[in-house]
Motif scaffolding. Structure first.
Motif, PDB file in Angstrom:
ATOM      1  N   GLY A 153       0.533  -1.037  -0.033  1.00 24.33           N
ATOM      2  CA  GLY A 153       0.064   0.030   0.037  1.00 24.33           C
ATOM      3  C   GLY A 153       0.716   1.282   0.028  1.00 24.33           C
ATOM      4  O   GLY A 153       2.054   1.217  -0.063  1.00 24.33           O
ATOM      5  N   TRP A 164       2.532   3.374   1.911  1.00 25.40           N
ATOM      6  CA  TRP A 164       2.877   3.518   3.093  1.00 25.40           C
ATOM      7  C   TRP A 164       4.451   3.834   3.324  1.00 25.40           C
ATOM      8  O   TRP A 164       5.183   3.658   3.993  1.00 25.40           O
ATOM      9  N   PRO A 224       2.013   6.357  11.986  1.00 26.06           N
ATOM     10  CA  PRO A 224       0.922   5.752  11.064  1.00 26.06           C
ATOM     11  C   PRO A 224       1.385   4.909  10.055  1.00 26.06           C
ATOM     12  O   PRO A 224       0.716   3.898   9.661  1.00 26.06           O
ATOM     13  N   VAL A 225       2.530   5.200   9.127  1.00 27.69           N
ATOM     14  CA  VAL A 225       2.923   4.131   8.210  1.00 27.69           C
ATOM     15  C   VAL A 225       3.533   3.028   8.741  1.00 27.69           C
ATOM     16  O   VAL A 225       3.200   1.718   8.093  1.00 27.69           O
ATOM     17  N   ASN A 270       3.188   1.540  11.267  1.00 23.86           N
ATOM     18  CA  ASN A 270       1.979   0.719  12.206  1.00 23.86           C
ATOM     19  C   ASN A 270       1.144  -0.215  10.898  1.00 23.86           C
ATOM     20  O   ASN A 270       0.575  -1.206  11.087  1.00 23.86           O
ATOM     21  N   LYS A 271       0.826   0.627   9.943  1.00 25.32           N
ATOM     22  CA  LYS A 271       0.283  -0.087   8.729  1.00 25.32           C
ATOM     23  C   LYS A 271       0.904  -1.176   7.931  1.00 25.32           C
ATOM     24  O   LYS A 271       0.505  -2.197   7.678  1.00 25.32           O
ATOM     25  N   ILE A 272       2.413  -0.973   7.918  1.00 27.68           N
ATOM     26  CA  ILE A 272       3.273  -1.932   7.462  1.00 27.68           C
ATOM     27  C   ILE A 272       2.998  -3.215   8.159  1.00 27.68           C
ATOM     28  O   ILE A 272       3.051  -4.290   7.968  1.00 27.68           O
ATOM     29  N   THR A 310       0.842  -4.287  10.610  1.00 27.12           N
ATOM     30  CA  THR A 310      -0.326  -4.939  10.733  1.00 27.12           C
ATOM     31  C   THR A 310      -0.465  -5.882   9.468  1.00 27.12           C
ATOM     32  O   THR A 310      -1.006  -6.915   9.598  1.00 27.12           O
ATOM     33  N   HIS A 311      -0.126  -5.267   8.090  1.00 30.38           N
ATOM     34  CA  HIS A 311      -0.282  -5.849   6.859  1.00 30.38           C
ATOM     35  C   HIS A 311       0.701  -7.390   6.855  1.00 30.38           C
ATOM     36  O   HIS A 311       0.077  -8.286   6.464  1.00 30.38           O
TER      37      HIS A 311
END
Length: 587
Positions: free
Chosen positions: A260, A262, A368-369, A371-373, A375-376
């Motif tokens: 994504g 990120w 923010p980025v 955490n997205k990494i 989680t994915h």
């Protein structure tokens, strides 16, 4: 996975190829000769670089366009108001902010990652002026091409010509087929190749390129699975492969690429948000539009790239002297006091113009980025085994990201490996891919591909009378016959394993009109497993291949998968004529 549409035309398709006369008129070698050199261009959101290696040599050189350093330069382009090229990279950014003239572009690669942006028509310069995105990216690739040929050609007695090169252009793994087609068209316009569908240009997926450069065979056992996490400036691409063979190196794709938006540029966005909160929106807009902003960005980049949460430092110093040139009648210490009264994490002022940022605040820009990494990747690991994880890309230079990934995912049964220079792994691996294109033994289909066909109307078939069915009459053998058009006939479904060189063929498709002179096979893709009609909102037309065909002629279309691009062929059974195309994307 494409859809083919039988479309009749009153004129015979010319079948001519798009040819770059600048190259074709001065070919040094025949295109079927072996290339003298392989050059890989890593066009990234934040940074761009190239690497090259001569045929027969094991040495790969990496360079920044316009310099001699083995690194990437900024992906920043400066054009004149008339659209003429002026400069690229670090020089472009400084020149624009110091002179405040011309059309300046940054982060424009992200335009190709936007959902539904099938035509990618325009991109706005920093001053708001609209420009053709194709023209902006073409000028970027032309500059990098010229620099690469100049640098690599220094060791050759007569220099190096584009026609002597096997070009490799890296693209994010999560890009749609249309975006890849856009880059091929831009590369053709930039003069890398003589024909738009030339095999002298390979599109290489960025994380796949990186894994080739990571000494996989030394760290992964045959039969084991591994992840490549490619964290760049704009996107994070994640691929999962299995090592099929160590010698020769063969890899199977286990899961379709994912990821994504990120990348590290979103950390910069958080920093800009902080500056706006500190000085106020009006002052921030004036600051960002001034020539002083370039110095502020460079000061922030020093903080960002050197930030290590484990170095024991509790604060980071950020010089902000230039903001004093634009804040109106307000001292910086007053602004710091106002900021602190509205935020939990307090900052301090050292001297007149150095803002001291607590480590917690700097880390919040990254959170923010990251955490997205995390989680994915965690979700991916819940479905797949993995013995090694490679962290590569420009953002992988960040000590904070390295620490976060290792802290979450490194276990006694799983290693997290970070190359010495993760930022150049993609372009050096892309060169190796250009020299050995048979590394990837199979891939997983990201879409369902099929052809948009037609069939004779039958009122007893529910699909033929369904809502959305399009009926149209033709004359065949002098008789009026009604056909149902736009039917989606799948050839490959999402999730299918596609071995390298895998070919899927349609059944015989016949002309449907006595006056027909050609057959145009339109190719579609959808992320869904099943759709009835190609007019479904999920379907995207990604190409067309056509050839002359007359009454009672039949043709078969074949699609070759397994590489980063899909090759389409149409074969007229009656005339034995065959046409091949790397999909003429609808741009």
């Amino acid at each position: 996975s494409f859809s083919l549409f039988l479309q009749f035309s009153m004129s015979i398709a010319s079948g001519t190829k798009r040819v770059n006369s600048d190259i074709a008129g001065s070919l040094v070698k025949r295109l079927d000769d072996k290339p003298t050199c392989t050059i890989a261009v890593d066009f990234g959101t934040a940074g761009t670089g190239y690497a090259y290696s001569f045929t027969g040599s094991d040495v790969t050189e990496s360079r920044e366009p316009g310099g001699q350093e083995a690194r990437k330069t900024l992906t920043c382009l400066l054009l004149g108001d008339d659209g003429a090229f002026q400069s690229f990279g670090f020089q472009a950014r400084r020149r624009y902010f110091e002179n405040d003239s011309g059309a300046f572009f940054q982060n424009y690669k992200m335009e190709l990652n936007k959902e539904g942006a099938a035509r990618y028509a325009t991109v706005k310069a920093l001053n708001g002026a609209p420009f053709s995105l194709m023209d902006v990216i073409t000028k970027t690739l032309k500059y990098v091409k010229d620099e690469a040929l100049r640098e690599a050609g220094r060791s050759q007695p007569y220099g190096l010509h584009a026609s002597e090169v096997q070009w490799v252009l890296t693209v994010p793994a999560i890009w749609a087929d249309v975006a890849k087609g856009f880059m091929r068209k831009a590369a053709f316009g930039a003069g890398l190749i003589a024909e738009q569908d030339s095999r002298r240009l390979l599109l290489a997926l960025e994380p796949e390129s990186a894994c080739i450069a990571c000494n996989v065979t030394e760290l992964v056992g045959v039969g084991e699975q591994f992840i490549v996490l490619d964290a760049g400036g704009g996107t994070v691409d994640i691929t999962l492969h299995r090592l099929r063979s160590a010698s020769p190196l063969l890899l199977d794709e286990v899961s379709a690429p994912s990821g994504g938006p990120w990348g590290s540029t979103f950390v910069d966005c958080q920093f800009e948000r902080f500056v706006e909160q500190l000085v106020g929106t009006t002052n921030f807009n004036a600051y960002k539009a001034s020539s002083f902003w370039i110095d502020q960005l460079e000061a922030w980049e020093q903080v960002k790239t050197s930030f290590d949460p484990d170095d024991g430092m509790t604060t980071r110093a950020l010089p902000m002297s230039n903001v004093l040139e634009v804040i109106d009648a307000m001292k910086l210490n007053d602004l710091v006091d106002i900021y602190n009264s509205n935020h939990r994490i307090a900052i301090k002022l050292r001297g007149r113009s150095t803002v001291v940022l607590p480590t917690e605040l700097v880390q919040s820009f990254f959170d923010p980025v990251i955490n997205k990494i995390l989680t994915h990747v965690q979700e991916l690991l819940s479905r797949h085994q993995c013995s090694v994880m490679f962290l590569v890309g420009g953002f992988a230079e960040s000590k904070l990201l390295q620490s976060a990934v290792k802290g979450r995912f490194q276990t006694p049964d799983r290693r997290v490996v970070i190359p010495v220079r993760p930022g150049v792994a993609v372009m050096s691996g892309a060169v190796m891919f250009g020299k050995n294109q048979d590394v990837f033994a199979s891939r997983i289909a990201r879409f369902t591909y099929g052809f948009q066909g037609c069939t004779q109307f039958d009122p007893t078939v529910p699909l033929h009378t369904a809502r959305g069915a399009k009926r149209q009459s033709s004359r065949r053998n002098g008789r009026k016959i009604e056909y149902v058009h736009d039917i989606f006939n799948p050839l490959v479904k999402v999730g299918d394993e596609l071995p390298a060189g895998h070919i899927v063929r349609s059944g015989e498709r016949y002309t449907i009109d006595d006056k027909q002179t050609s057959m145009a096979f339109e190719i579609y893709a959808t992320p869904l497993v099943h759709v009835d009609f190609c007019t479904d909102s999920s379907c995207t037309k990604i190409g067309v291949v056509s050839l002359p065909a007359f009454a009672h002629h039949a043709a078969i279309v074949s699609l070759q998968f397994g590489a980063t691009e899909i090759i389409a062929k149409a074969h007229n059974i009656q005339t034995d004529m065959e046409v091949e195309a790397k999909l003429s994307y609808e741009l």
